[in-house]
Enzyme design. Sequence first.
Site, PDB file in Angstrom:
ATOM      1  N   TYR A  16     -11.428   3.914  15.253  1.00 50.83           N
ATOM      2  CA  TYR A  16     -10.535   4.277  14.147  1.00 50.83           C
ATOM      3  C   TYR A  16     -10.419   5.794  14.039  1.00 50.83           C
ATOM      4  CZ  TYR A  16      -8.533   4.535   9.452  1.00 50.83           C
ATOM      5  OH  TYR A  16      -7.712   4.816   8.375  1.00 50.83           O
ATOM      6  N   GLY A  50       0.783  -1.224   0.000  1.00 47.60           N
ATOM      7  CA  GLY A  50       0.000   0.000   0.000  1.00 47.60           C
ATOM      8  C   GLY A  50       0.816   1.276   0.000  1.00 47.60           C
TER       9      GLY A  50
END
Length: 311
Positions: free
Chosen positions: A175, A24
């Site tokens: 998150y 990524g």
Amino acid sequence: MRWTVADIPDQSGRIALVTGANSGLGLETARALAARGATVLLACRSLARAELAREQLLTAAASTGALDLVPLDLADLASVAAAAVTVAERYGRLDLLINNAGVMAPPRTLTRQGFELQFGTNHLGHVALTLALLPLLRDRPGARVVTVTSGAQYFGRIAFDDLQGERRYDRWRAYGQSKLANVMFALELQRRLADQGSPVLSLAAHPGFARTNLQPASIAATGSWFEPLAYRLMDPLFQSAAMGALPQLFAATAPEARPGGHYGPDQWGGLRGWPTEVRIAPAALDADQCRRLWDVSLELCGAAAPLPALA
């Protein structure tokens, strides 16, 4: 103007550590820095995947700088401390630290020291790593620390009364908390470095909507039926990991990036595009709250492993 990897200044002779560099955004960041001559330390939890990433970069002839592997599990503060020792012993200096790795919206899970996984990995692990590596950065010209956040910072809230989600856990709220904490840490670190007269810069960056392994990992961890559908509907908004990595590369290398700056994509409200300075979540602009988070974070980390002081 569109800033691209071609605009990265020569990085020859510089050493950069990138957390989560095996895939990524981290892999693309490592690729770009190594292509400009930096020695890049791929700091990853899985050395097997890190080695595959290293081989991929070497096979693609994408690297003119050296590539090295550093074992690092951000969910274990003992591993964080060991990684810092490894870097110190092998190199004795560091020019760039890219706090890139992270986890996104898993079911409630705990780190090795008992912290909620997202707060512990995304935030506390990087706090401990940064403070442990700062002595290696302090005397290096142009040294920078870049902490990678996300658009989730904008809906994040620091639940000081329940940081570990013990009373109530919502994986997306957790998150958002961890990503807001990333920005607050970057800003507070810059304030403290400036107060000490340190030339080291602290900056933050977010990738917008970028295709990485975070989305499939989140789906696999939760078994959600809704998230795959949502990602398919949003697919036209997603950009490549290479584009998503540009803001953190800009923050790490661009001469015009400013201390305490926050960089992200310039289109669709920060969802995609070329790197530019973007707004910071209002909650992160409260200096008192940033100091409070700093103190709490150091207390939590220090209870598990001694940290260098940065008053």
